[in-house]
Design a protein around this motif. Structure first.
Motif, PDB file in Angstrom:
ATOM      1  N   UNK A 281     -11.730  20.099  21.507  1.00 17.30           N
ATOM      2  CA  UNK A 281     -11.106  21.075  20.852  1.00 17.30           C
ATOM      3  C   UNK A 281      -9.589  21.817  21.533  1.00 17.30           C
ATOM      4  N   UNK A 282      -8.465  21.740  21.139  1.00 19.68           N
ATOM      5  CA  UNK A 282      -7.279  22.093  21.870  1.00 19.68           C
ATOM      6  C   UNK A 282      -7.317  23.558  21.490  1.00 19.68           C
ATOM      7  N   UNK A 283      -7.195  24.480  22.575  1.00 23.96           N
ATOM      8  CA  UNK A 283      -6.978  25.927  22.497  1.00 23.96           C
ATOM      9  C   UNK A 283      -5.475  26.285  22.215  1.00 23.96           C
ATOM     10  N   UNK A 284      -4.443  25.360  22.445  1.00 28.36           N
ATOM     11  CA  UNK A 284      -3.336  25.589  22.514  1.00 28.36           C
ATOM     12  C   UNK A 284      -2.555  25.281  21.031  1.00 28.36           C
ATOM     13  N   UNK A 285      -2.283  26.035  20.301  1.00 27.56           N
ATOM     14  CA  UNK A 285      -2.113  25.666  18.810  1.00 27.56           C
ATOM     15  C   UNK A 285      -1.019  24.890  18.807  1.00 27.56           C
ATOM     16  N   UNK A 286      -0.081  25.250  19.692  1.00 28.96           N
ATOM     17  CA  UNK A 286       1.390  24.522  19.717  1.00 28.96           C
ATOM     18  C   UNK A 286       1.139  23.226  20.123  1.00 28.96           C
ATOM     19  N   UNK A 287       0.082  22.857  20.681  1.00 31.08           N
ATOM     20  CA  UNK A 287      -0.103  21.247  21.340  1.00 31.08           C
ATOM     21  C   UNK A 287      -1.129  20.627  20.443  1.00 31.08           C
ATOM     22  N   UNK A 288      -1.742  21.079  19.531  1.00 33.59           N
ATOM     23  CA  UNK A 288      -2.364  20.710  18.494  1.00 33.59           C
ATOM     24  C   UNK A 288      -1.215  20.246  17.378  1.00 33.59           C
ATOM     25  N   UNK A 289      -1.615  19.104  16.534  1.00 32.41           N
ATOM     26  CA  UNK A 289      -0.735  18.609  15.790  1.00 32.41           C
ATOM     27  C   UNK A 289       0.815  18.228  16.298  1.00 32.41           C
ATOM     28  N   UNK A 290       0.632  17.774  17.234  1.00 35.12           N
ATOM     29  CA  UNK A 290       1.784  17.468  18.122  1.00 35.12           C
ATOM     30  C   UNK A 290       1.999  16.061  18.340  1.00 35.12           C
ATOM     31  N   UNK A 291       2.844  15.351  18.091  1.00 30.72           N
ATOM     32  CA  UNK A 291       3.124  13.821  18.109  1.00 30.72           C
ATOM     33  C   UNK A 291       3.937  13.864  19.703  1.00 30.72           C
ATOM     34  N   UNK A 292       5.008  14.687  19.960  1.00 27.99           N
ATOM     35  CA  UNK A 292       5.668  14.433  21.035  1.00 27.99           C
ATOM     36  C   UNK A 292       5.057  14.733  22.377  1.00 27.99           C
ATOM     37  N   UNK A 293       3.661  14.554  22.545  1.00 29.73           N
ATOM     38  CA  UNK A 293       3.072  14.887  24.049  1.00 29.73           C
ATOM     39  C   UNK A 293       2.930  13.511  24.766  1.00 29.73           C
ATOM     40  N   UNK A 294       3.871  13.594  25.587  1.00 29.12           N
ATOM     41  CA  UNK A 294       4.065  12.416  26.464  1.00 29.12           C
ATOM     42  C   UNK A 294       2.793  12.005  27.292  1.00 29.12           C
ATOM     43  N   UNK A 295       2.603  10.756  27.975  1.00 26.37           N
ATOM     44  CA  UNK A 295       1.283  10.486  28.632  1.00 26.37           C
ATOM     45  C   UNK A 295       1.257  11.173  29.987  1.00 26.37           C
ATOM     46  N   UNK A 296       2.681  11.748  30.433  1.00 30.67           N
ATOM     47  CA  UNK A 296       2.366  12.607  31.673  1.00 30.67           C
ATOM     48  C   UNK A 296       1.711  13.904  31.369  1.00 30.67           C
ATOM     49  N   UNK A 297       1.729  14.307  30.081  1.00 32.07           N
ATOM     50  CA  UNK A 297       1.239  15.647  29.722  1.00 32.07           C
ATOM     51  C   UNK A 297      -0.188  15.533  29.041  1.00 32.07           C
ATOM     52  N   UNK A 298      -0.857  14.459  28.950  1.00 34.15           N
ATOM     53  CA  UNK A 298      -2.087  14.288  28.440  1.00 34.15           C
ATOM     54  C   UNK A 298      -3.142  14.944  29.398  1.00 34.15           C
ATOM     55  N   UNK A 299      -4.119  15.678  28.824  1.00 36.19           N
ATOM     56  CA  UNK A 299      -5.094  16.285  29.340  1.00 36.19           C
ATOM     57  C   UNK A 299      -6.388  15.757  29.271  1.00 36.19           C
ATOM     58  N   UNK A 300      -7.300  15.346  30.322  1.00 37.06           N
ATOM     59  CA  UNK A 300      -8.672  14.686  29.846  1.00 37.06           C
ATOM     60  C   UNK A 300      -9.348  15.688  29.155  1.00 37.06           C
TER      61      UNK A 300
END
Length: 336
Positions: A281-300
């Protein structure tokens, strides 16, 4: 789901986020609850240099009888071993842009069925040779050829070999063909009514019931996404659950179904269609349904545009995001 439970899930996800960032080396993150608890496998599926092996992803996941995992991506279909190494790939214009895939064992081999939204067709190809044996389009007999666009989002196959192709990014008709590709019928229309589809995005044959039925993900239904049951003859049965955010696809194993939510989570339901567990579950609404999350910003342990999933024989899950850099994951089920 009760509000206090959602609050706990949010708190857990935030703690997972903080924990993951606090590590010098990425550590596994435990998620879910009860019998549906999983550990992430950091780095699974990455190339030896640490980068994504598949490129941009907007597709699905299936597993063959040998346990190899197929991910469809913008460039084509990539095949991984269970330990995360690429062992085969089908690349190029014939295999590109498979928005959804399904695998089926048949008399003359294992075959992958694909819904190609950008390329306006359904296809069937041999999972081990890559030979394409069937193309599906808008049938002349339907009376719709030349009147609608074809932007298929999902494909599934009935036990007798009949094929269903959902035109979820356009007219929202669901076309039914026999195993040879002969047109049989179509049903559905775009809208927000009980028996209409507001983006029939995902679809599978729900084998949790006898006789099996179609399970359809109505992704953009207002006020929130829902799952529907239809007979294999295209007759409405019922709306089985609502409030799922943006459900994108469904994968069945036994009495359970995994349903990715494009807003950044994966929901597991039991045979009564009660929520058993929520993963990533992603608590950050802005980063859910978001295509442009580069690999450097992926969170385990935190998902973004969750799009496809599939169970292996041991109950582990493989998950794909809608993602610019091609995010794929393995979740290992924790045994009681």
């Amino acid at each position: 789901m009760k509000p206090y439970f959602l609050g706990i899930l949010t708190l857990v996800s935030i703690c997972q986020y903080q924990f993951a960032h606090a590590q010098t080396e990425v550590q596994p993150v435990r998620m879910g609850c009860g019998i549906m608890t999983f550990d992430t496998v950091p780095g699974w599926g990455l190339r030896p240099d640490g980068n994504s092996a598949v490129g941009s992803t907007h597709g699905g996941v299936v597993i063959d009888k040998a346990g190899n995992i197929f991910f469809s991506a913008k460039e084509g279909v990539f095949v991984f071993s269970p330990d995360g190494k690429v062992i085969q790939s089908y690349l190029g214009k014939e295999y590109a842009n498979m928005h959804d895939i399904e695998i089926r064992s048949e008399e003359d081999g294992e075959f992958i069925y694909g819904a190609r939204n950008v390329d306006a067709e359904g296809v069937k190809f041999n999972a081990h040779s890559g030979e394409i044996v069937l193309h599906l389009g808008v049938p002349e007999e339907s009376g719709l050829k030349g009147k609608i666009q074809l932007k298929p989002t999902a494909i599934t196959v009935a036990p007798n070999g009949d094929i269903f192709l959902s035109n979820g990014y356009a007219s929202n008709h669901i076309f039914k063909y026999d195993k040879t590709g002969k047109y049989l019928m179509h049903f559905g229309e775009k809208g927000n009514g009980m028996k209409q589809f507001n983006t029939a995005h995902g679809m599978t044959v729900d084998t949790r019931y006898d006789p099996p039925r179609l399970l359809i993900c109505d992704r953009n239904h207002e006020p929130k996404g829902r799952l529907l049951h239809y007979t294999l003859d295209g007759e409405f049965i019922e709306e089985i659950i609502t409030g799922l955010g943006m459900p994108t696809s469904a994968s069945i194993q036994g009495d359970y179904v995994s349903v990715p939510d494009l807003r950044g989570r994966l929901v597991i339901l039991d045979k009564t269609n009660t929520i058993m567990s929520v993963l990533g579950y992603n608590p950050d609404i802005a980063r859910g349904r978001q295509f442009n999350i580069p690999q450097s910003e992926w969170v385990e342990g935190i998902f973004n545009g969750t799009h496809g999933s599939f169970w292996d024989a041991d109950g582990n899950l493989y998950v794909q995001d809608w993602n610019v850099d091609g995010r794929i994951r393995k979740l290992v089920r924790v045994k009681p």
